[in-house]
Design an enzyme around this catalytic site. Structure first.
Site, PDB file in Angstrom:
ATOM      1  N   LYS A 207      -5.448  -2.716  13.858  1.00 20.97           N
ATOM      2  CA  LYS A 207      -5.333  -1.789  14.709  1.00 20.97           C
ATOM      3  C   LYS A 207      -6.133  -1.159  16.591  1.00 20.97           C
ATOM      4  O   LYS A 207      -7.261  -1.739  16.105  1.00 20.97           O
ATOM      5  CB  LYS A 207      -5.332  -0.555  13.982  1.00 20.97           C
ATOM      6  CG  LYS A 207      -4.570   0.193  13.238  1.00 20.97           C
ATOM      7  CD  LYS A 207      -4.421   1.342  12.235  1.00 20.97           C
ATOM      8  CE  LYS A 207      -3.797   1.811  11.262  1.00 20.97           C
ATOM      9  NZ  LYS A 207      -4.299   0.506   9.479  1.00 20.97           N
TER      10      LYS A 207
ATOM     11  N   GLU B 199       0.696  -1.333  -0.014  1.00 20.89           N
ATOM     12  CA  GLU B 199       0.186   0.315   0.215  1.00 20.89           C
ATOM     13  C   GLU B 199       1.265   1.751   0.051  1.00 20.89           C
ATOM     14  O   GLU B 199       1.823   1.418   0.387  1.00 20.89           O
ATOM     15  CB  GLU B 199      -1.025   0.037   1.278  1.00 20.89           C
ATOM     16  CG  GLU B 199      -0.193   0.315   2.215  1.00 20.89           C
ATOM     17  CD  GLU B 199      -0.853   0.507   3.677  1.00 20.89           C
ATOM     18  OE1 GLU B 199      -1.453   1.807   3.794  1.00 20.89           O
ATOM     19  OE2 GLU B 199      -1.037  -0.441   5.043  1.00 20.89           O
TER      20      GLU B 199
ATOM     21  N   ASP C 255     -19.424   3.394  12.148  1.00 22.33           N
ATOM     22  CA  ASP C 255     -17.675   4.091  11.828  1.00 22.33           C
ATOM     23  C   ASP C 255     -17.397   2.712  11.376  1.00 22.33           C
ATOM     24  O   ASP C 255     -17.107   1.770  12.472  1.00 22.33           O
ATOM     25  CB  ASP C 255     -17.422   5.066  12.566  1.00 22.33           C
ATOM     26  CG  ASP C 255     -16.270   5.482  11.633  1.00 22.33           C
ATOM     27  OD1 ASP C 255     -16.082   4.870  10.975  1.00 22.33           O
ATOM     28  OD2 ASP C 255     -15.569   6.670  12.405  1.00 22.33           O
TER      29      ASP C 255
ATOM     30  N   SER D  67     -14.455   0.913   8.893  1.00 19.32           N
ATOM     31  CA  SER D  67     -13.524   0.680   7.561  1.00 19.32           C
ATOM     32  C   SER D  67     -14.271   0.067   6.613  1.00 19.32           C
ATOM     33  O   SER D  67     -14.767  -1.561   6.682  1.00 19.32           O
ATOM     34  CB  SER D  67     -12.402   0.013   7.902  1.00 19.32           C
ATOM     35  OG  SER D  67     -11.320   0.713   7.037  1.00 19.32           O
ATOM     36  N   ALA D  68     -14.216   0.446   5.005  1.00 20.42           N
ATOM     37  CA  ALA D  68     -14.221  -0.066   3.693  1.00 20.42           C
ATOM     38  C   ALA D  68     -13.060  -1.735   3.562  1.00 20.42           C
ATOM     39  O   ALA D  68     -13.202  -1.981   2.843  1.00 20.42           O
ATOM     40  CB  ALA D  68     -14.491   1.161   2.685  1.00 20.42           C
ATOM     41  N   ASP D  69     -12.537  -1.258   4.473  1.00 19.32           N
ATOM     42  CA  ASP D  69     -11.299  -2.670   4.321  1.00 19.32           C
ATOM     43  C   ASP D  69     -12.668  -4.021   4.223  1.00 19.32           C
ATOM     44  O   ASP D  69     -11.723  -4.765   3.590  1.00 19.32           O
ATOM     45  CB  ASP D  69     -10.662  -2.517   5.337  1.00 19.32           C
ATOM     46  CG  ASP D  69      -9.118  -1.836   5.131  1.00 19.32           C
ATOM     47  OD1 ASP D  69      -9.550  -0.426   4.027  1.00 19.32           O
ATOM     48  OD2 ASP D  69      -8.767  -1.598   5.963  1.00 19.32           O
TER      49      ASP D  69
ATOM     50  N   LYS E  63      -6.041  10.321   0.516  1.00 23.90           N
ATOM     51  CA  LYS E  63      -6.093   9.113   0.244  1.00 23.90           C
ATOM     52  C   LYS E  63      -7.581   8.515   0.135  1.00 23.90           C
ATOM     53  O   LYS E  63      -8.487   8.406  -0.275  1.00 23.90           O
ATOM     54  CB  LYS E  63      -6.726   9.385   2.437  1.00 23.90           C
ATOM     55  CG  LYS E  63      -5.879   8.031   3.195  1.00 23.90           C
ATOM     56  CD  LYS E  63      -6.260   7.696   4.492  1.00 23.90           C
ATOM     57  CE  LYS E  63      -6.689   6.150   5.234  1.00 23.90           C
ATOM     58  NZ  LYS E  63      -6.765   6.973   6.575  1.00 23.90           N
TER      59      LYS E  63
ATOM     60  N   VAL F 120      -5.829   0.085   2.804  1.00 26.15           N
ATOM     61  CA  VAL F 120      -5.923  -1.378   2.345  1.00 26.15           C
ATOM     62  C   VAL F 120      -7.114  -2.072   1.370  1.00 26.15           C
ATOM     63  O   VAL F 120      -6.770  -3.006   0.845  1.00 26.15           O
ATOM     64  CB  VAL F 120      -6.084  -1.924   4.213  1.00 26.15           C
ATOM     65  CG1 VAL F 120      -6.807  -3.540   3.738  1.00 26.15           C
ATOM     66  CG2 VAL F 120      -4.806  -1.863   4.899  1.00 26.15           C
TER      67      VAL F 120
END
Length: 316
Positions: free
Chosen positions: A160, A26, A139, A141-143, A87, A107
């Site tokens: 994380k 990445e 909330d 992540s789109a990961d 980003k 990611v």
């Protein structure tokens, strides 16, 4: 080729032509994850670690609206130094291309682009996931959803630790994303070796991971990712007590300043780096170098179909 089709660095083009193993990397760690000048130094170290372990690095990013699979050194330096690098998650790619933007891939975006380019192994630091109090903020992540539809192996140090690790594992299960610990049945917590949760499966060698890749391909049943959680050795982790104190103070500061959305993760990581006087930064670098080494060994094993030498090189 259209104006917006994927482009390939010369070294990746040669690797594809010669049938050599390639590892995706990445670029958000370059533009958003590490401070300058560490970002450029570490980006180069990551690529060299991949080479030292038998594969070709393909750092992915966007330059002037063009997605590049295998940035060259000048392009990596540009993303490291420029102040207006976007980003980019998957949803941002086409819009950013239309704007001829420079961008660093998350990611989610890196996984999707790598799979489209036929690259099966990707090394990163830690995944995004479900944020704390996501039951109120939604909330996430789109990961996670990207990995549910992307056939790639993501070598990482878990998610994380600033996130809700348990909820993230639940979402990965719901989304059908395979999760395995590398030589462990405990899920790592990025800065810390043990994130507090078990995983159902353990893979113990690059060859076993390569067998996973072949099995998924031969079965033609699942098209989701494998999250391969590779923990730091306990003697290389951030001191757990320091980690817990820093996380607590960071979350309090987050609430006090009203930081939300995309800004949460970089805010908390910056707090870790400053509050631990650089200790977390050193751990972060160690994580990505170890993951890059393991990813290269997996790519080499899958490419060759035979054993690769035991023991891999990680810069001191």
């Amino acid at each position: 080729m259209t104006d917006f089709a994927l482009s390939y660095g010369d070294h990746v083009t040669r690797a594809r032509r010669d049938g050599r193993p390639v590892v995706a990397l990445e670029s958000t760690i370059i533009s958003h994850g590490l401070p300058h000048p560490d970002n450029l130094r570490v980006a180069r170290e990551i690529e060299q670690t991949v080479r030292d372990n038998g594969a070709v690095p393909a750092t992915i990013g966007m330059i002037g609206g063009k997605i590049v699979v295998g940035l060259d050194d000048a392009q990596i330096e540009h993303l490291a130094l420029a102040g207006d690098v976007a980003k980019l998650s998957v949803r941002d790619l086409a819009i950013a291309a239309a704007r001829r933007a420079d961008g660093a891939t998350t990611v989610a975006a890196t996984s999707a682009i790598a799979a489209a380019a036929g690259i099966g192994v990707f090394a990163t630091g830690g995944l995004g996931g479900v944020h704390r109090e996501a039951n109120l903020t939604f909330d996430e992540s789109a990961d996670l959803t990207a990995l549910a539809r992307t056939p790639i192996v993501v070598v990482c140090a878990g998610v994380k630790s600033i996130l809700d690790v348990g909820a993230t594992l639940e979402r990965l299960e719901t989304l059908g994303v395979s999760v395995a610990g590398y030589a462990t049945r405990r899920f790592p917590g990025f800065f810390i070796t043990d994130g507090g949760f078990d995983v159902d499966w353990q893979l113990d060698s690059p060859e076993q991971v390569a067998d996973f890749i072949r099995a998924r391909r031969d079965q033609e049943v699942s098209d989701g990712a494998l999250v391969l959680a590779n923990p730091l050795p306990a003697d290389e982790q951030l001191d757990p007590a320091l980690h817990d104190r820093t996380l607590a103070s960071g979350l309090a500061k987050l609430a006090e300043e009203g930081v939300t959305g995309k800004a949460v993760t970089p805010f908390l990581l910056a707090h870790f780096h400053s509050s631990t006087e650089g200790q977390s930064l050193a751990v972060n670098v160690r994580i990505i170098l170890r993951n890059a080494a393991l990813a290269a060994r997996i790519a080499a094993a899958e490419n060759a179909g035979t054993a690769v030498p035991v023991g891999f090189a990680v810069p001191a």
